[in-house]
Design a protein around this motif. Structure first.
Motif, short mmCIF file in Angstrom:
data_model
loop_
_atom_site.label_atom_id
_atom_site.label_comp_id
_atom_site.label_asym_id
_atom_site.label_seq_id
_atom_site.Cartn_x
_atom_site.Cartn_y
_atom_site.Cartn_z
N LEU A 1 0.81 -1.21 0.00
CA LEU A 1 0.00 0.00 0.00
C LEU A 1 0.85 1.26 0.00
O LEU A 1 1.91 1.32 0.62
CB LEU A 1 -0.90 0.06 1.24
N SER A 2 0.33 2.28 -0.69
CA SER A 2 0.88 3.63 -0.58
C SER A 2 0.24 4.31 0.63
O SER A 2 -0.68 3.76 1.24
CB SER A 2 0.51 4.46 -1.81
N ALA A 3 0.66 5.53 0.87
CA ALA A 3 0.00 6.36 1.88
C ALA A 3 -1.36 6.78 1.34
O ALA A 3 -1.57 6.82 0.13
CB ALA A 3 0.85 7.58 2.16
N MET A 4 -2.30 7.10 2.23
CA MET A 4 -3.60 7.62 1.78
C MET A 4 -3.36 8.90 0.99
O MET A 4 -2.45 9.67 1.32
CB MET A 4 -4.49 7.94 3.00
N THR B 1 -1.53 12.43 1.86
CA THR B 1 -0.71 12.35 3.08
C THR B 1 0.76 12.62 2.79
O THR B 1 1.39 13.42 3.50
CB THR B 1 -0.90 10.99 3.78
N THR B 2 1.31 11.96 1.78
CA THR B 2 2.75 12.18 1.52
C THR B 2 3.01 13.65 1.17
O THR B 2 3.99 14.23 1.64
CB THR B 2 3.27 11.23 0.42
N ASN B 3 2.11 14.24 0.38
CA ASN B 3 2.29 15.67 0.07
C ASN B 3 2.26 16.51 1.34
O ASN B 3 3.07 17.43 1.51
CB ASN B 3 1.19 16.16 -0.88
N GLY C 1 3.37 8.18 6.25
CA GLY C 1 2.14 7.96 5.48
C GLY C 1 1.87 6.49 5.23
O GLY C 1 0.74 6.00 5.44
N GLU C 2 2.89 5.77 4.79
CA GLU C 2 2.71 4.33 4.51
C GLU C 2 2.57 3.56 5.82
O GLU C 2 1.83 2.57 5.88
CB GLU C 2 3.90 3.79 3.71
N LEU C 3 3.27 4.03 6.86
CA LEU C 3 3.13 3.35 8.16
C LEU C 3 1.69 3.46 8.65
O LEU C 3 1.11 2.50 9.16
CB LEU C 3 4.12 3.95 9.18
N GLY D 1 4.56 0.23 0.86
CA GLY D 1 5.35 0.61 -0.30
C GLY D 1 6.28 1.74 0.09
O GLY D 1 6.20 2.26 1.23
N PHE D 2 7.18 2.10 -0.80
CA PHE D 2 7.96 3.34 -0.70
C PHE D 2 9.09 3.33 0.32
O PHE D 2 10.20 3.74 0.03
CB PHE D 2 6.97 4.49 -0.41
N ILE D 3 8.83 2.84 1.55
CA ILE D 3 9.86 3.01 2.58
C ILE D 3 10.87 1.86 2.59
O ILE D 3 10.57 0.74 2.20
CB ILE D 3 9.26 3.21 3.99
N GLN E 1 12.03 6.93 -3.30
CA GLN E 1 11.64 8.14 -4.06
C GLN E 1 10.12 8.18 -4.28
O GLN E 1 9.44 7.16 -4.23
CB GLN E 1 12.35 8.24 -5.42
N ARG E 2 9.65 9.40 -4.59
CA ARG E 2 8.21 9.60 -4.78
C ARG E 2 7.67 8.62 -5.82
O ARG E 2 8.32 8.38 -6.85
CB ARG E 2 7.90 11.04 -5.22
N GLY E 3 6.52 8.09 -5.54
CA GLY E 3 5.92 7.10 -6.45
C GLY E 3 6.55 5.72 -6.32
O GLY E 3 6.28 4.84 -7.12
N GLY E 4 7.37 5.54 -5.29
CA GLY E 4 8.18 4.32 -5.17
C GLY E 4 7.43 3.05 -4.78
O GLY E 4 8.02 1.97 -4.79
N SER E 5 6.15 3.17 -4.48
CA SER E 5 5.42 1.96 -4.05
C SER E 5 5.30 0.91 -5.15
O SER E 5 5.32 -0.29 -4.88
CB SER E 5 4.01 2.32 -3.57
N ASP E 6 5.18 1.37 -6.39
CA ASP E 6 5.14 0.40 -7.51
C ASP E 6 6.45 -0.38 -7.55
O ASP E 6 6.46 -1.60 -7.78
CB ASP E 6 5.00 1.12 -8.87
#
Ligand code: ASP
Ligand code: MG
Length: 266
Positions: free
Chosen positions: A34-37, A40-42, A118-120, A180-182, A194-199
């Motif tokens: 999952l990404s952040a809602m 949230t990251t912004n 955000g992802e947490l 994702g992301f972290i 990096q931004r968008g890193g969850s994919d």
């Protein structure tokens, strides 16, 4: 095993979280990234930027706003008293982590700690929501297995060893949820892809567990006749041949084949 990744909007509202729940709850074991809602990251980046600019008051205000938003999410999503309490405590601990960052000397670690929240949050909340709905879900903390090397490239060996061990330790679960992301950096400090890193996280996990499939889900109602980011009033195409879809994907389009959320197969 399948790996499914859902972005910010897919977990950005109660309705969408319910959609995700019904997509993933089909009786097959899978890892859900999952990404952040959405938003949230912004908001977290903004908090970090305010701190970097020396505007602590503004940062504190933004942190309060975020807390209010999450208090509402908890209220709307969770009816089970025990789970509600557990999630409230977790959100409070995130709040305290953010407040702590406002007192530290600003540096990259402060930034990375802030944007990781955000992802947490999304994964903690979503995993408890699944449990409330009677789904056998387990949260796998990405920081227990996702790590990059000196070149900031995924440390494949480390990831493979640790992720497979953690999955083995939790074999009873039907659904594994992770962030994702972290990731951790080579020093073992919190970092990100990096931004968008969850994919990217989903693909790294897919490779590490030799998944049958990695699915990147997004929330658009189908393959549109133009890119809605640039063209107004686009509509979903009712029928498209595989070759045409593949051609468009080659040029950067996302393949969307399921309603109400769509998925991009890679
Ligand atoms: N939440 C992160 C971002 O907004 C990562 C992601 O969504 O893929 O960039
Ligand atoms: Mg994305």
């Amino acid at each position: 095993m399948l790996v499914l990744k859902f972005g910010g909007t897919s977990v950005g509202s109660i309705e969408n979280m319910n959609n995700v729940r019904s997509i993933i709850n089909d009786g097959t074991q899978k890892i859900v990234v999952l990404s952040a809602m959405s938003g949230t990251t912004n908001a977290l980046v903004e908090i970090s930027e305010q701190l970097n600019a020396g505007d602590r008051d503004n940062a504190l205000e933004l942190i309060e706003e975020l807390l209010v938003k999450y208090a509402q999410v908890i209220e709307d999503l969770l009816q089970n008293k025990q789970l509600k309490e557990e999630v409230s405590k977790y959100v409070l601990s995130v709040y305290e982590t953010l407040i702590e960052q406002t007192k530290s000397k600003y540096n990259e670690l402060v930034h990375n700690t802030i944007v990781a929240q955000g992802e947490l949050l999304s994964t903690f909340i979503f995993s408890r929501f699944l449990i409330q709905e009677g789904i056998n879900a387990v949260l796998l903390p990405a920081l227990d297995f996702m790590r990059v090397d000196q070149q900031h490239e995924p440390d494949s060996f480390y990831i493979q060893q640790n992720l497979n061990r953690i999955i083995d330790d939790n074999q009873q679960a039907d659904i594994y949820i992770t962030q994702g992301f972290i990731c951790l950096d080579v020093q073992g400090q919190i970092s990100n892809l990096q931004r968008g890193g969850s994919d990217y996280t989903a693909s790294i996990i897919g490779a590490a567990i030799q998944a049958e499939e990695v699915q990147i889900w997004t929330d658009i109602d189908g393959f549109h006749n133009n890119d809605p980011r640039y063209v107004e009033n686009t509509t979903a195409i009712q029928k498209i041949s595989f070759d045409e879809a593949a051609e468009l994907a080659y040029f950067g389009a996302k393949i969307c084949i399921h309603k109400p959320l769509c998925r991009l197969e890679i």
